[in-house]
Motif scaffolding. Structure first.
Motif, PDB file in Angstrom:
ATOM      1  N   SER A  44       0.838  -1.197   0.000  1.00  0.00           N
ATOM      2  CA  SER A  44       0.000   0.000   0.000  1.00  0.00           C
ATOM      3  C   SER A  44       0.873   1.246   0.000  1.00  0.00           C
ATOM      4  O   SER A  44       1.931   1.280   0.633  1.00  0.00           O
ATOM      5  N   SER A  45       0.421   2.275  -0.711  1.00  0.00           N
ATOM      6  CA  SER A  45       1.195   3.518  -0.745  1.00  0.00           C
ATOM      7  C   SER A  45       0.937   4.391   0.486  1.00  0.00           C
ATOM      8  O   SER A  45       1.540   5.449   0.620  1.00  0.00           O
ATOM      9  N   ASP A  46       0.076   3.948   1.399  1.00  0.00           N
ATOM     10  CA  ASP A  46      -0.163   4.704   2.632  1.00  0.00           C
ATOM     11  C   ASP A  46       1.143   4.858   3.399  1.00  0.00           C
ATOM     12  O   ASP A  46       1.768   3.879   3.774  1.00  0.00           O
ATOM     13  N   GLY A  47       1.560   6.082   3.611  1.00  0.00           N
ATOM     14  CA  GLY A  47       2.790   6.349   4.343  1.00  0.00           C
ATOM     15  C   GLY A  47       4.054   6.236   3.516  1.00  0.00           C
ATOM     16  O   GLY A  47       5.144   6.497   4.011  1.00  0.00           O
ATOM     17  N   ALA A  48       3.937   5.847   2.263  1.00  0.00           N
ATOM     18  CA  ALA A  48       5.104   5.711   1.394  1.00  0.00           C
ATOM     19  C   ALA A  48       5.578   7.088   0.935  1.00  0.00           C
ATOM     20  O   ALA A  48       4.840   8.069   0.985  1.00  0.00           O
ATOM     21  N   THR A  49       6.825   7.154   0.482  1.00  0.00           N
ATOM     22  CA  THR A  49       7.360   8.387  -0.077  1.00  0.00           C
ATOM     23  C   THR A  49       7.759   8.155  -1.526  1.00  0.00           C
ATOM     24  O   THR A  49       8.197   7.063  -1.898  1.00  0.00           O
ATOM     25  N   LYS A  50       7.599   9.182  -2.334  1.00  0.00           N
ATOM     26  CA  LYS A  50       7.954   9.104  -3.751  1.00  0.00           C
ATOM     27  C   LYS A  50       8.956  10.212  -4.051  1.00  0.00           C
ATOM     28  O   LYS A  50       8.704  11.381  -3.756  1.00  0.00           O
ATOM     29  N   ALA A  51      10.094   9.834  -4.614  1.00  0.00           N
ATOM     30  CA  ALA A  51      11.142  10.796  -4.952  1.00  0.00           C
ATOM     31  C   ALA A  51      11.434  10.742  -6.443  1.00  0.00           C
ATOM     32  O   ALA A  51      11.575   9.655  -7.013  1.00  0.00           O
ATOM     33  N   THR A  52      11.517  11.894  -7.064  1.00  0.00           N
ATOM     34  CA  THR A  52      11.927  11.970  -8.462  1.00  0.00           C
ATOM     35  C   THR A  52      13.443  11.804  -8.506  1.00  0.00           C
ATOM     36  O   THR A  52      14.167  12.500  -7.790  1.00  0.00           O
ATOM     37  N   LEU A  53      13.913  10.880  -9.338  1.00  0.00           N
ATOM     38  CA  LEU A  53      15.351  10.631  -9.435  1.00  0.00           C
ATOM     39  C   LEU A  53      15.988  11.409 -10.583  1.00  0.00           C
ATOM     40  O   LEU A  53      17.005  12.066 -10.396  1.00  0.00           O
TER      41      LEU A  53
END
Length: 67
Positions: A44-53
């Motif tokens: 689940s993406s709940d609480g996940a972080t997404k970073a542009t590389l």
């Protein structure tokens, strides 16, 4: 296929420590893109972080970077 305005690679880090490296093409500004990947095998993406590389002029370049 029509080329999208923005092409980038990203890394999603999940709360369980697993990560997903992906590529995305969109017409909205990257920081406004709410896409979190298409894999049905990720947590689940709940609480996940997404970073542009990285950002690229073409999807082809972005895919090459992802690989």
């Amino acid at each position: 296929m029509e080329e999208k305005k923005y092409n980038y690679t990203y890394l999603i880090t999940y709360l369980d420590g697993s990560v997903y490296h992906g590529v995305r093409s969109c017409d909205c500004a990257i920081e406004e893109d709410d896409y979190w990947g298409s894999s049905k095998y990720t947590p689940s993406s709940d609480g996940a972080t997404k970073a542009t590389l990285t950002t690229h002029d073409t999807r082809e370049d972005a895919v090459s970077e992802e690989v």
